[in-house]
Design a protein around this motif. Structure first.
Motif, PDB file in Angstrom:
ATOM      1  N   VAL A  44       1.025  -1.300   0.019  1.00  0.00           N
ATOM      2  CA  VAL A  44      -0.207   0.052   0.063  1.00  0.00           C
ATOM      3  C   VAL A  44       0.750   1.192  -0.259  1.00  0.00           C
ATOM      4  N   ALA A  45       1.913   1.203   0.769  1.00  0.00           N
ATOM      5  CA  ALA A  45       2.951   2.400   0.940  1.00  0.00           C
ATOM      6  C   ALA A  45       3.473   2.782  -0.484  1.00  0.00           C
ATOM      7  N   LEU A  46       3.747   1.651  -1.115  1.00  0.00           N
ATOM      8  CA  LEU A  46       4.179   1.925  -2.414  1.00  0.00           C
ATOM      9  C   LEU A  46       3.154   2.149  -3.755  1.00  0.00           C
ATOM     10  N   GLY A  47       1.902   2.378  -3.177  1.00  0.00           N
ATOM     11  CA  GLY A  47       0.952   2.558  -4.044  1.00  0.00           C
ATOM     12  C   GLY A  47       0.222   1.709  -4.658  1.00  0.00           C
ATOM     13  N   TRP A  51      -4.600  -2.007  -6.544  1.00  0.00           N
ATOM     14  CA  TRP A  51      -4.251  -3.161  -7.044  1.00  0.00           C
ATOM     15  C   TRP A  51      -4.622  -4.408  -6.043  1.00  0.00           C
ATOM     16  N   LEU A  52      -4.219  -4.424  -4.858  1.00  0.00           N
ATOM     17  CA  LEU A  52      -4.694  -5.242  -3.824  1.00  0.00           C
ATOM     18  C   LEU A  52      -6.225  -5.463  -3.793  1.00  0.00           C
ATOM     19  N   HIS A  99       8.395  -5.964  -8.027  1.00  0.00           N
ATOM     20  CA  HIS A  99       8.874  -6.111  -6.790  1.00  0.00           C
ATOM     21  C   HIS A  99       8.200  -5.351  -5.839  1.00  0.00           C
ATOM     22  N   ASP A 100       7.462  -4.199  -6.010  1.00  0.00           N
ATOM     23  CA  ASP A 100       6.523  -3.477  -5.338  1.00  0.00           C
ATOM     24  C   ASP A 100       5.280  -4.056  -4.783  1.00  0.00           C
ATOM     25  N   ARG A 101       5.088  -5.153  -5.711  1.00  0.00           N
ATOM     26  CA  ARG A 101       3.836  -5.546  -5.375  1.00  0.00           C
ATOM     27  C   ARG A 101       3.844  -7.288  -4.837  1.00  0.00           C
ATOM     28  N   ALA A 165      -0.266   3.451   6.237  1.00  0.00           N
ATOM     29  CA  ALA A 165       0.235   4.519   7.103  1.00  0.00           C
ATOM     30  C   ALA A 165       0.975   3.929   8.214  1.00  0.00           C
ATOM     31  N   MET A 166       0.785   2.674   8.627  1.00  0.00           N
ATOM     32  CA  MET A 166       1.548   2.047   9.698  1.00  0.00           C
ATOM     33  C   MET A 166       2.995   1.511   9.368  1.00  0.00           C
TER      34      MET A 166
END
Ligand code: SF4
Ligand code: SF4
Length: 172
Positions: A44-47, A51-52, A99-101, A165-166
């Motif tokens: 999530v932090a990577l946008g 997608w999730l 890698h971000d996902r 955010a966490m």
């Protein structure tokens, strides 16, 4: 050859051995790691929030109590090979998502056979440090969930944003 791209929680270790994995045509992607809450927060932090949600809706990611599992459909993993279960994101030339996902484990895990060589000691050190960090972040996230959602969370947009955010707070 072992390659290390050390970027804190987004570190990527890769090895040329994996292209001809001695264990399976799909390598260790036959048994994908689950996405723990710290992994979900990282994505999530990577946008990757939307997608999730799309992957959950498509059932490629399956909601657990406090994690997401990656589905493992059966199909031939090699030309004319038997049908075998493997990560839904594994394709003929390897992983099909960025890698971000991926779960952090997908990015930093390499087995002993793939780790042997020039940077082995450094790779082991980075690997162990990342495991410790993600375990600690999961513990903190789970404790805050116990206090905030004692009945357990729902994997909706608001919860995913909270996880993002966490993760940003804990990993910065
Ligand atoms: S890390 Fe090891 S088991 Fe996994 S794909 Fe590479 S060689 Fe195969
Ligand atoms: S997400 Fe990619 S790297 Fe991770 S198990 Fe699935 S195919 Fe392999």
């Amino acid at each position: 050859m072992l390659r290390l791209a050390v970027k804190g929680p987004h570190t990527v270790l890769s090895s040329s051995v994996c292209a001809a994995c001695p264990y399976s045509p799909a390598g260790c992607c036959v048994a994908p790691p689950r996405l723990d809450l710290s992994d979900v927060g990282r994505i999530v932090a990577l946008g990757g929030r939307d997608w999730l949600l799309e992957e959950i809706a498509a059932k490629r990611l399956v909601v657990g109590a406090r994690w997401l599992s990656i589905s493992r459909p059966k199909r031939p993993l090699a030309v004319n090979g038997p049908r075998e279960a493997a990560c839904v994101y594994h394709g003929p030339t390897g992983c099909t998502i960025s890698h971000d996902r991926r779960a952090a484990t997908c990015n930093y895990y390499v087995c002993d056979a793939a780790r042997a060589g020039e940077h082995e000691a450094r790779a082991r050190e980075v690997h162990e440090r990342l495991i410790a960090s993600f375990v600690a972040w999961d513990k903190t996230i789970n404790a805050r969930i116990d206090a905030t959602w004692p009945e357990g969370p729902t994997f909706d947009a608001a919860f995913l944003d909270w996880l993002g955010a966490m993760f940003t707070e804990l990993s910065s």
